[in-house]
Design a protein around this motif. Structure first.
Motif, short mmCIF file in Angstrom:
data_model
loop_
_atom_site.label_atom_id
_atom_site.label_comp_id
_atom_site.label_asym_id
_atom_site.label_seq_id
_atom_site.Cartn_x
_atom_site.Cartn_y
_atom_site.Cartn_z
N SER A 88 -0.45 -3.39 -3.63
CA SER A 88 -1.04 -3.31 -2.29
C SER A 88 -1.17 -4.72 -1.72
O SER A 88 -1.21 -5.70 -2.46
N ASP A 89 -1.26 -4.80 -0.38
CA ASP A 89 -1.26 -6.13 0.24
C ASP A 89 -2.64 -6.79 0.24
O ASP A 89 -2.76 -8.00 0.42
N GLY A 90 -3.71 -6.01 0.08
CA GLY A 90 -5.05 -6.58 0.05
C GLY A 90 -5.59 -6.99 1.40
O GLY A 90 -6.71 -7.52 1.47
N PHE A 94 -7.01 -0.15 5.01
CA PHE A 94 -7.32 0.66 3.84
C PHE A 94 -7.73 -0.20 2.66
O PHE A 94 -8.68 0.13 1.93
N CYS A 95 -7.03 -1.31 2.45
CA CYS A 95 -7.41 -2.21 1.36
C CYS A 95 -8.82 -2.76 1.58
O CYS A 95 -9.61 -2.88 0.65
N ALA A 96 -9.13 -3.10 2.83
CA ALA A 96 -10.46 -3.62 3.15
C ALA A 96 -11.55 -2.60 2.86
O ALA A 96 -12.68 -2.96 2.55
N THR A 101 -4.73 2.57 -2.63
CA THR A 101 -3.69 3.56 -2.85
C THR A 101 -3.10 4.08 -1.54
O THR A 101 -2.05 4.75 -1.56
N SER A 102 -3.74 3.80 -0.42
CA SER A 102 -3.21 4.20 0.89
C SER A 102 -2.63 3.03 1.67
O SER A 102 -2.32 3.17 2.85
N CYS A 103 -2.47 1.88 1.03
CA CYS A 103 -1.91 0.70 1.71
C CYS A 103 -0.51 1.02 2.23
O CYS A 103 0.36 1.44 1.46
N PRO A 104 -0.25 0.80 3.53
CA PRO A 104 1.09 1.10 4.08
C PRO A 104 2.20 0.28 3.44
O PRO A 104 3.35 0.69 3.43
#
Length: 347
Positions: A88-90, A94-96, A101-104
């Protein structure tokens, strides 16, 4: 390098594949020190989830960074790291919110075109948002490495189930499923302060481990008998929190039947079967909450890592078979036959 690939149901092979290389400046290459076989890998092994012939497999690993891209800021070559089972990009919304697991921009190890964890090395995309650094001296501590690799998936998934089931001090928890995730759910429930933990399982070695992890009671039956036993243990009321770690229609029906009115189910068993096992009318009338799904283990890693390092929890006993890379096909056979609980891989 050598890595595990799947060609067809039941056909796991160790083959030579191209060495991983940096494709983007945000990538790193990790040399794998520990990996493992997950219960969810068995659905591909059994033909219950589709894979392309020759596709890589495995999604739990830790290791040492061999090469880092020019834009990687948090890591450098030589760092010991653990990888959650989704990259994930972090930085996205969604990451925030802790739902990596839902990171585009995210993805799963072993998906088409990506490296799998059951190999000698892995290209890790978006390294800064994905990886978690481990103490360098852990690399020489075999037991600690074994405990730490559970943070890639199984321990974090058990914890996600306990969080979804709203486990807190003083409650009674029932755990449906005696696999590695269910056992880590027992450990997570104990860590969160549950007063009573009822483990469901018929395999003595597994239920003995459940007791070691904090289970106060064991119910060695299924279906209606299991429900009746839990009801008897709880004065007819059922459990405040139920962890569902199997994913079948029957296991979900059992979970609903075990839950006390006003209670909650945390579900993390990968769904497989003809139906969900849910009756919304029953859940509505009894005020049962349902929460869970794919565990965002990257969000849980920092707190669980702290507790592994300080000795508060030790998930390492979930591994009862260790193999080298050549032994991975036999490891799949053992887990499929339930002669092994969870297989540790030392490439």
């Amino acid at each position: 390098m050598r890595a595990t690939v799947i060609h067809a149901p039941g056909d796991i092979r160790i083959e030579d594949v191209p060495d991983p290389r940096l494709r983007l400046p945000t990538d790193v290459v990790v040399r794998v020190l520990r990996a493992c076989i997950c219960g969810s890998d068995l659905w591909a092994y059994r033909g219950e989830s589709a894979r392309q012939p020759g596709q890589r497999i495995g999604h739990e690993f830790l290791g040492v960074i061999e090469e880092a891209g020019a834009e990687v800021r948090a890591f450098k070559a030589g760092d010991l790291v653990v990888a959650p089972f989704v990259w994930s990009d972090g930085t996205c919304d969604f990451c925030a919110e802790g739902l990596m697991t839902s990171c585009p921009q995210g993805g799963f190890w072993g998906s088409v075109g990506s490296d799998g964890g059951q190999g000698e090395a892995v290209r890790v995309p978006l390294a800064d948002g994905t990886l978690v650094k481990l103490p360098a001296d852990a690399a020489s501590d075999d037991r600690l490495l074994t405990a730490l690799v559970t943070l890639a998936d199984v321990m974090g998934t058990g914890h996600h189930a306990a969080v979804g089931a709203a486990v807190r001090p003083g409650l009674t928890v029932a755990v449906v499923g005696d696999g590695a995730v269910g056992l880590c759910g027992v450990l997570a429930a104990k860590r969160l302060g549950a007063d009573r933990i009822i483990a469901m399982g018929r395999h003595r070695a597994r239920t003995d481990l459940a007791r070691t992890f904090g289970a106060t009671d064991v119910v060695a039956t299924r279906g209606d008998e299991a429900v009746a036993a839990v009801r008897e243990l709880t004065g007819g009321q059922g459990a405040h929190s139920v962890i569902e770690a199997v994913g079948t229609e029957q296991s979900m029906r059992t979970a609903v039947a075990l839950t006390r009115d006003g209670g909650a189910i945390g579900y993390v068993g990968v769904p497989h079967g003809s139906a969900t096992g849910l009756d919304l009318g029953v859940m509505f009338g009894r005020n049962i909450a349902l929460r869970g799904g794919v565990a965002p283990v990257r969000a849980y890693l920092p707190e669980l890592l702290t507790d592994v390092l300080n000795g508060t929890i030790d998930p390492s006993p979930v591994f009862d078979l260790t193999v080298g890379l050549d032994g991975v096909p036999d490891g799949y056979k053992a887990m499929d036959a339930r002669t092994a609980l969870k297989v540790l891989v030392k490439p």
